[in-house]
Each structure stands twice: as structure tokens, then as C-alpha cells.
Design an enzyme around this catalytic site. Structure first.
Site, mmCIF file in Angstrom:
data_model
loop_
_atom_site.group_PDB
_atom_site.id
_atom_site.type_symbol
_atom_site.label_atom_id
_atom_site.label_comp_id
_atom_site.label_asym_id
_atom_site.label_seq_id
_atom_site.Cartn_x
_atom_site.Cartn_y
_atom_site.Cartn_z
ATOM 1 N N TYR A 1 5.479 40.768 -39.035
ATOM 2 C CA TYR A 1 6.809 40.668 -38.406
ATOM 3 C C TYR A 1 7.641 39.667 -39.187
ATOM 4 O O TYR A 1 7.156 38.592 -39.554
ATOM 5 C CB TYR A 1 6.648 40.190 -36.952
ATOM 6 C CG TYR A 1 7.962 39.906 -36.257
ATOM 7 C CD1 TYR A 1 8.536 40.862 -35.421
ATOM 8 C CD2 TYR A 1 8.619 38.691 -36.426
ATOM 9 C CE1 TYR A 1 9.747 40.614 -34.786
ATOM 10 C CE2 TYR A 1 9.830 38.442 -35.799
ATOM 11 C CZ TYR A 1 10.386 39.403 -34.979
ATOM 12 O OH TYR A 1 11.582 39.171 -34.353
ATOM 13 N N GLU A 51 15.789 42.187 -38.174
ATOM 14 C CA GLU A 51 14.381 42.199 -37.785
ATOM 15 C C GLU A 51 13.647 43.297 -38.549
ATOM 16 O O GLU A 51 14.066 44.448 -38.522
ATOM 17 C CB GLU A 51 14.286 42.433 -36.280
ATOM 18 C CG GLU A 51 12.901 42.209 -35.723
ATOM 19 C CD GLU A 51 12.871 42.438 -34.219
ATOM 20 O OE1 GLU A 51 12.601 41.483 -33.482
ATOM 21 O OE2 GLU A 51 13.132 43.574 -33.785
#
Ligand code: GDP
Ligand code: MG
Length: 369
Positions: free
Chosen positions: A109, A197
């Protein structure tokens, strides 16, 4: 403003960040043509909506033949999809992204955002990707690495390498990560973004890093200097009332304000600095579009806005629009006395409030009464 995954990946590519080969399709036939143009025999068919969580909702499918590409694209296109991120709303799937399929070894991530508490642009990285970062933060906070970028120095390559090694990457992957982070930082600044993101940023079986998903949110206050971003706006993904509001330069947001006093806010509307009678009237119309609204609380803490003008706006609005719910008004700021006087003499059923708490209490009582 939010962007589709395919738009985010296009922006990444513009900033030198490698993304999997992909093409957008609006019909099943286009999907097959797109797949034909992508080398290999594994494809990912991805529903393009303004929300994550598509994988679990059936919006991300691995296709092993052109027939499967067509089948998945047919099943998705023209339908609507709700995910755990869409708050009960189903968003239209107007197009799919056909992407080169990859073999994933591990999912990471990585995100960039403006962190209000430290007033810095901050990178957040985790070796546990593919899942909700909130979940990782709650269950395994040590897995999250953050990097607050110094305002003056900007992002330094050594800081990217530190993140890479903390994530357990090998030197080649660390170099790839550094390139991605430097590209994201430049993109973030130049386009006035609020959030980027990558979830997942994958480690492929080949050992390379790959940007498999991308989410971008830009700062609406800077939209005026980015016509190229505004051109990418897809209003079909947005809340209808919010779109109508933006046409009048109003900011209509669904959020929580009243709950402390035992009520439940239906929505929140910011009239902004340049409020006039017309805009306040539009504001009332927008709020009343929602049949669940039981009372309206107008809370003006004037600074730029003149209270007497707001009062005139409220009076005109209540007269023009058929406002059939109680209205509580709290005014504070420039010309406040004049504003209160106008409301009092209007002959309308408007309840004055002394401060925000008094107003919240009164409006909750009025809504329940
Ligand atoms: P989201 O669910 O909306 O966040 O959509 P993602 O693009 O993140 O896809 C969800 C999941 O599908 C990812 O976490 C991956 O596990 C998987 N996925 C996405 N792209 C690929 C790919 O190219 N190859 C493989 N094998 N899996 C993928
Ligand atoms: Mg994702």
C-alpha cells in the site's frame, strides 16, 4: 474531485510512473478490441467507478480468453455497482478498463496526502496492501510507515529508499519505488491533489513493482487552475444534489454536525464567502430536495459574509421557496444586530439561536417536535 482508475493511471504515466498496459472500453466489442491490442493471454477487466472495493463486489475480473473478456465486460457495462465505499449508493459502470494481467507475489500500500495535523505532504506505506488501510492501522499499526515531507527540502531520494527498505524491498525494487514516489510527489504538487492512493502497489512474481490500482482526489479549491483535470470530471459518478449545488457555486456535503445534541444531520451546505439573496434561496431549495429534512439550522459565523445580507436571503428564501419545516438561525459577525432585527421583524416562524450549541439543541428539538 475524484478520478477514475484509468484517468489516475494516465496521470501517473504522464509523470514517468510505469503502469500496466491498459485501454478503456465502453462496449463489449471495444473490450475485445482492447484486449487484442494488449500483448499476452491474461487480462483484467475492471469496472470504472468512483470507489474502491470493486474487487469484492465483482468489479475486477481476471480473464483468460477473449471470450471471457467479452463475458465480463458484458456483465459489468450498463449496470450499477455498490461497494463498501459507496455508502449504499450504486454507481453506474459506463466503461471498463482492460488491463494487462499480471502475476502478483505480494500486495503493498502506498499513498500521498496532505496531513493536516503535521501540515505536511505525507506518504503512507504498508507492506500489507490490497486491504483497507484503516484495518491495518487498527490491527497492526506497526506495519504502517509514514513520511512527512519537509516543506523546504521537498522529497529526497534517500527518504524513499528508507521507506523501501522498511517495506522489505530488494535494491532493484527500492529503486523502482523511489521513482514512483518522486513521480507521485511531483504530480501531487503540480496538480494540487489532496490524495493519491496505490492499493495495491504490487510486487509481481517477476520481482518488479507494478501500480495495479490508482485513486486520485484533487483539491476543488484549486480546480480553477487545472482545466485539464476539470475536463476529466465524470458527473455521473457524483451525487446529483452536489452537482446541482456546484452549478450555483454552493458546497453541499453530507456530514455529521448535529449528532452531539441527539439529532441526525441529513446534509450540510456551505454558502461560502460570497453569499447573496439568490444563492441563499438556491441553498434552501437544494436542502429541501431531501424529503428527510425535518428542520433547517442556519449557522452563520460571519467574517466575509454580512449577517444582514444573510438575513435578507433567509427571509426571501423562506417566502419564495415553500419552506414547511422549522428554521433555526444563529447569526454572528458583521452587522449581526441588523440581521437579527430583520429576522425578528419578518413575521416569519424563524427561531433565533444565541450560539452554535443553542442552535443545535433548538433545531434537534424542532425536528423531533
Ligand atoms: P479495488 O477492489 O476497487 O480496490 O480494485 P483493485 O484494482 O485494487 O483490484 C482488487 C484486487 O484485484 C487487487 O487487490 C488484486 O488482488 C486484484 N488485481 C487487480 N489487478 C490485478 C492484476 O493485474 N492481476 C492479478 N492477478 N490480480 C489483480
Ligand atoms: Mg484497490
Amino acid at each position: 474531485m475524484n478520478f477514475h482508475e484509468y484517468q489516475a493511471k494516465q496521470l501517473f504515466a504522464d509523470y514517468g510512473i510505469a503502469v500496466p498496459v491498459g485501454r478503456v472500453a465502453r462496449t463489449p466489442e471495444e473490450a475485445v478490441e482492447a484486449a487484442k491490442a494488449i500483448p499476452g493471454d491474461l487480462w483484467v477487466v475492471k469496472a470504472q467507478i468512483h470507489a474502491g472495493g470493486r474487487g469484492k463486489a465483482g468489479g475486477v475480473k481476471l480473464a483468460r480468453s477473449l471470450d471471457e473478456v467479452k463475458q465480463y465486460a458484458t456483465a459489468m457495462l450498463g449496470t450499477r455497482m455498490a461497494t463498501y465505499q459507496t455508502a449504499g449508493v450504486a454507481l453506474p459502470i459506463d466503461c471498463v478498463l482492460i488491463s494487462e494481467g499480471t502475476d502478483i507475489a505480494k500486495e503493498l500500500y502506498l499513498s500521498v496526502l496532505t496531513d493536516r495535523s503535521t501540515k505536511t505532504i505525507t506518504f503512507i506505506a504498508s507492506a500489507e496492501g490490497g486491504v483497507e488501510i484503516e484495518k491495518v492501522a487498527a490491527e497492526n499499526p506497526d506495519a504502517i510507515k509514514s513520511l512527512h515531507v519537509n516543506y523546504v527540502e521537498g522529497l529526497q531520494p534517500y527518504q524513499c529508499r528508507q521507506i523501501g527498505f522498511a517495506l522489505g524491498l530488494n535494491p532493484k525494487q527500492v529503486n523502482q519505488l523511489t521513482k514512483i514516489m518522486l513521480g507521485l510527489f511531483k504530480l501531487f504538487n503540480e496538480k494540487d491533489l489532496a490524495l493519491v492512493e496505490l492499493n495495491p502497489l504490487a510486487i509481481l512474481k517477476s520481482g518488479d513493482l507494478a501500480v495495479l490500482d490508482g485513486k486520485i482526489n484533487s483539491d476543488d479549491n484549486a480546480a480553477f487552475r487545472h482545466p485539464e483535470l476539470v475536463a476529466m470530471r465524470d458527473v455521473r459518478q457524483e451525487d446529483e444534489t452536489e452537482v446541482l449545488a456546484s452549478e450555483h457555486d454552493l458546497n453541499y456535503v453530507t456530514m455529521d454536525v448535529i449528532s452531539l445534541n441527539g439529532g441526525k444531520p441529513a446534509n450540510f451546505l456551505d454558502v461560502g464567502g460570497g453569499a447573496n439573496k439568490e444563492r441563499v434561496t438556491e441553498a434552501f431549495k437544494l436542502i429541501l430536495r431531501d424529503p428527510d429534512v425535518k428542520a433547517i439550522f442556519v449557522n452563520i459565523f460571519g467574517g466575509i459574509v454580512r449577517c444582514d445580507m444573510i438575513a435578507e436571503g433567509i427571509i426571501a428564501a423562506v417566502k419564495e421557496v415553500h419552506v414547511n419545516v422549522p428554521v433555526v438561525v444563529r447569526l454572528e459577525g458583521t452587522n449581526v444586530e441588523k440581521g437579527k432585527e430583520l429576522l425578528k421583524n419578518s413575521g416569519l416562524a424563524i427561531t433565533p439561536a444565541d450560539d452554535i450549541n443553542d442552535g443545535a439543541k433548538k433545531v434537534v428539538a424542532a425536528a423531533k417536535g
